[in-house]
Scaffold this motif. Sequence first.
Motif, PDB file in Angstrom:
ATOM      1  N   ALA A  23     -54.396   5.655 -25.627  1.00 37.91           N
ATOM      2  CA  ALA A  23     -54.540   4.428 -24.838  1.00 37.91           C
ATOM      3  C   ALA A  23     -54.511   4.728 -23.339  1.00 37.91           C
ATOM      4  CB  ALA A  23     -53.431   3.442 -25.197  1.00 37.91           C
ATOM      5  N   LEU A  24     -53.886   5.854 -22.959  1.00 40.77           N
ATOM      6  CA  LEU A  24     -53.831   6.212 -21.540  1.00 40.77           C
ATOM      7  C   LEU A  24     -55.195   6.592 -20.993  1.00 40.77           C
ATOM      8  CD1 LEU A  24     -50.541   8.352 -21.465  1.00 40.77           C
ATOM      9  CD2 LEU A  24     -50.830   5.961 -20.763  1.00 40.77           C
ATOM     10  N   THR A  25     -56.130   6.954 -21.876  1.00 43.59           N
ATOM     11  CA  THR A  25     -57.458   7.352 -21.404  1.00 43.59           C
ATOM     12  C   THR A  25     -58.277   6.157 -20.923  1.00 43.59           C
ATOM     13  OG1 THR A  25     -58.423   7.229 -23.631  1.00 43.59           O
ATOM     14  CG2 THR A  25     -57.469   9.335 -22.958  1.00 43.59           C
ATOM     15  N   ARG A  31     -59.529   9.099 -17.754  1.00 45.85           N
ATOM     16  CA  ARG A  31     -60.719   8.606 -18.441  1.00 45.85           C
ATOM     17  C   ARG A  31     -61.594   9.736 -18.984  1.00 45.85           C
ATOM     18  NH1 ARG A  31     -61.956   3.425 -18.421  1.00 45.85           N
ATOM     19  NH2 ARG A  31     -60.775   2.993 -16.512  1.00 45.85           N
ATOM     20  N   HIS A  32     -61.487  10.909 -18.389  1.00 42.05           N
ATOM     21  CA  HIS A  32     -62.311  12.037 -18.824  1.00 42.05           C
ATOM     22  C   HIS A  32     -61.679  12.797 -19.984  1.00 42.05           C
ATOM     23  CE1 HIS A  32     -59.293  13.631 -16.104  1.00 42.05           C
ATOM     24  NE2 HIS A  32     -59.555  14.854 -16.522  1.00 42.05           N
ATOM     25  N   GLN A  33     -60.549  12.311 -20.489  1.00 42.50           N
ATOM     26  CA  GLN A  33     -59.845  12.996 -21.565  1.00 42.50           C
ATOM     27  C   GLN A  33     -59.938  12.187 -22.850  1.00 42.50           C
ATOM     28  OE1 GLN A  33     -55.897  13.837 -20.057  1.00 42.50           O
ATOM     29  NE2 GLN A  33     -56.683  14.658 -18.139  1.00 42.50           N
ATOM     30  N   ASN A  34     -59.592  12.829 -23.973  1.00 49.77           N
ATOM     31  CA  ASN A  34     -59.643  12.145 -25.267  1.00 49.77           C
ATOM     32  C   ASN A  34     -58.719  12.839 -26.258  1.00 49.77           C
ATOM     33  OD1 ASN A  34     -61.119  14.446 -26.344  1.00 49.77           O
ATOM     34  ND2 ASN A  34     -62.950  13.596 -25.352  1.00 49.77           N
ATOM     35  N   ARG A  35     -58.645  12.289 -27.453  1.00 45.94           N
ATOM     36  CA  ARG A  35     -57.735  12.822 -28.473  1.00 45.94           C
ATOM     37  C   ARG A  35     -58.065  14.273 -28.823  1.00 45.94           C
ATOM     38  NH1 ARG A  35     -55.552  10.150 -34.070  1.00 45.94           N
ATOM     39  NH2 ARG A  35     -54.787  12.076 -35.019  1.00 45.94           N
ATOM     40  N   LYS A  36     -59.362  14.576 -28.933  1.00 45.80           N
ATOM     41  CA  LYS A  36     -59.749  15.940 -29.271  1.00 45.80           C
ATOM     42  C   LYS A  36     -59.238  16.924 -28.216  1.00 45.80           C
ATOM     43  CE  LYS A  36     -63.770  18.825 -30.346  1.00 45.80           C
ATOM     44  NZ  LYS A  36     -65.252  18.866 -30.493  1.00 45.80           N
ATOM     45  N   ASP A 372     -45.658   7.672 -17.652  1.00 42.77           N
ATOM     46  CA  ASP A 372     -47.103   7.635 -17.401  1.00 42.77           C
ATOM     47  C   ASP A 372     -47.551   6.233 -16.986  1.00 42.77           C
ATOM     48  OD1 ASP A 372     -48.137  10.279 -17.858  1.00 42.77           O
ATOM     49  OD2 ASP A 372     -47.701  10.023 -19.985  1.00 42.77           O
ATOM     50  N   LEU A 373     -47.101   5.220 -17.713  1.00 40.53           N
ATOM     51  CA  LEU A 373     -47.523   3.845 -17.426  1.00 40.53           C
ATOM     52  C   LEU A 373     -46.983   3.368 -16.083  1.00 40.53           C
ATOM     53  CD1 LEU A 373     -47.072   2.368 -21.011  1.00 40.53           C
ATOM     54  CD2 LEU A 373     -49.245   2.703 -19.801  1.00 40.53           C
ATOM     55  N   ALA A 374     -45.750   3.761 -15.742  1.00 38.32           N
ATOM     56  CA  ALA A 374     -45.193   3.383 -14.440  1.00 38.32           C
ATOM     57  C   ALA A 374     -45.995   3.993 -13.305  1.00 38.32           C
ATOM     58  CB  ALA A 374     -43.734   3.819 -14.343  1.00 38.32           C
ATOM     59  N   HIS A 375     -46.579   5.161 -13.557  1.00 38.95           N
ATOM     60  CA  HIS A 375     -47.404   5.837 -12.545  1.00 38.95           C
ATOM     61  C   HIS A 375     -48.791   5.208 -12.451  1.00 38.95           C
ATOM     62  CE1 HIS A 375     -49.231   9.018 -10.190  1.00 38.95           C
ATOM     63  NE2 HIS A 375     -50.135   9.206 -11.145  1.00 38.95           N
ATOM     64  N   LEU A 376     -49.313   4.747 -13.581  1.00 41.23           N
ATOM     65  CA  LEU A 376     -50.695   4.276 -13.629  1.00 41.23           C
ATOM     66  C   LEU A 376     -50.846   2.803 -13.263  1.00 41.23           C
ATOM     67  CD1 LEU A 376     -51.683   5.990 -16.993  1.00 41.23           C
ATOM     68  CD2 LEU A 376     -52.575   6.606 -14.748  1.00 41.23           C
ATOM     69  N   GLN A 377     -49.836   1.998 -13.539  1.00 39.16           N
ATOM     70  CA  GLN A 377     -49.966   0.556 -13.430  1.00 39.16           C
ATOM     71  C   GLN A 377     -49.481   0.024 -12.087  1.00 39.16           C
ATOM     72  OE1 GLN A 377     -47.672  -0.461 -16.953  1.00 39.16           O
ATOM     73  NE2 GLN A 377     -49.514  -0.637 -18.211  1.00 39.16           N
ATOM     74  N   ASP A 378     -49.697  -1.271 -11.895  1.00 36.06           N
ATOM     75  CA  ASP A 378     -49.245  -1.954 -10.690  1.00 36.06           C
ATOM     76  C   ASP A 378     -48.459  -3.197 -11.090  1.00 36.06           C
ATOM     77  OD1 ASP A 378     -50.623  -0.282  -8.716  1.00 36.06           O
ATOM     78  OD2 ASP A 378     -52.464  -1.160  -9.516  1.00 36.06           O
TER      79      ASP A 378
END
Length: 600
Positions: A23-25, A31-36, A372-378
Amino acid sequence: METKFLSETNLKFLLHDVHEISALTEYDAYRHQNRKMFDMVMGAALDLAKTKLYPILEEMDENIPELLDGSVRVHSAVRNLMKEYGEGGWIGASFPEQYGGEQLPLAVAMATRYIFAAANYSASTFPELTAGAAHLIISFGSEDMVAAYVPNMLSGKWQGTMALTEPEAGSSLADITASASPAGDGSYRIKGQKIFISGGDHDGVDNVVHLMLAKIDGAPAGVKGISLFVVPKKRIDPAGALVGNDIVVSQVFHKLGYRGNPITQLSIGENGDCHGFLLGEPHKGLAYMFQMMNEARLGVGMGAAAIASAAYYAALEYTRGRTQGRKIGQKNLADPQVPIIEHADVKRMLLFQRSVVEGSLSLLLQCSMYADLAHLQDGEDKTKHALLLDLLTPVAKSYPSEMGILTTSQAIQCLGGYGYCKDFPVEQYYRDVRIHPIHEGTTGIQGMDLLGRKVTMHGGESFNLFNKEVGSTIAHARRSPELAASADQLEASLIELQNVTRHKIEQAATSGPEVFLADATLYLEYFGIIVIAWQWLKQAIVAQSQLEKASRIRRSFLTGKMFTFRYFFAYELPKTKGLRSRLLDTDPLTVRMESSFFND
């Protein structure tokens, strides 16, 4: 048979199915990353752990660091490992690409640290310490300072450390005496003593960069006067060469476990020529250092869970192969003996170990996701996840650390007399894990942090958010008939936790802070059991939903998950009742006990 120190299946189950790391992608940073890609990272980490770290586990324990001619000699593999950590991007795994990092989610980076620590805890700590120090420099240093230090640290050429503790100022940082005097050239002359510095000096790198707390001349008393300095073992002179910086290793401590990484005492500025460089603003050092300390606390919890995992799998392998006795009620001595894993009490010990390991790992990945979410969100979402991370950090550090001692002890018990001998690795795991309740703030400090600050800060907002998170999991679990009773059990425990917390806060108002915090460590233990129960309910929701359509091999894994979940709710969660009884008791026994009463 390949030696196993963790479950890759479980790690991926937690990352992908329980915590939904992908979900972080959806955010631009990933965005350039994925599960694989994440799985490829895990695979590469496992390969490094199996081929380079685990093979020298016993060697690093037996060939301990030595102080020779003023320098600390460590295992010869450390230099190559640091180079490999750097070239592979492991030190800067979660760092932004602009600093030479891999820009992976922290949850993925933490999972790789878990892999390394399970294979060889001592070897895993060199890059982790370096990453924490480099992150501090990036966060608060100037562009010139970042350029001077971070590339060499992320490449593995230079070691990073955290230099806080002093001989007469352990946990009481307000009492540190290390001094910093302006040198007139923008640097400060540092003088003092620091002890228990992990990785404080060694010949596996070309330089060691200490992030050091000291007080500038004339600074305010106490913690308000502490500043943070970058103090390299070798400083960079005007010509760009490395020169000695008047830092001397006065001793290397001989330890019970965790022997592969040297813990040193440093004499700083004995000749008046140790130069340090102020990081950020004066007198804000402790606030800055708490960034590294909080990151390190999650790392300590992860290290403890990893060692406990290695001990569990060593015990599991042994109990499957060791035959002794027969099933209860089986009287015919002509019948073959059975593997000891067939005995109920051995299964109980293994379930205990697995429940702690996998519950702890889930919590640590949960906290990493919050970071991660605290870093990414507003806005409100950012605040929410930052507060949840802050609240749960003392638990994520202390529960795996304290319980890891008990689980590795049970691993030894599974092996019987062999477990007590060096023929098997569990005795080393027991020694290695014992440092974790002490590292980065003792369990007592974590308890006072949780009860004295975290549950009450911002008007109790963090605690309220936690209750909502657990409540949401409980509501989800009730949709499954197989989980409804467990959901009710956890809800009852959560309500009791709220009542105990309310009682303790009222006690603070009526009886004062000493009585309020006297049993803070018990409160932390109580809180921790409920937190891990929450993580197990989250895992059970996913496991139960996957069981029907699972393949035979996957079904075996998921069924094992469900039994371990049931074990935790049947054996571990009920322990909160005794703790609750004590926490509601108003007798301040330990406060009233006078030191003279310990006399014979």
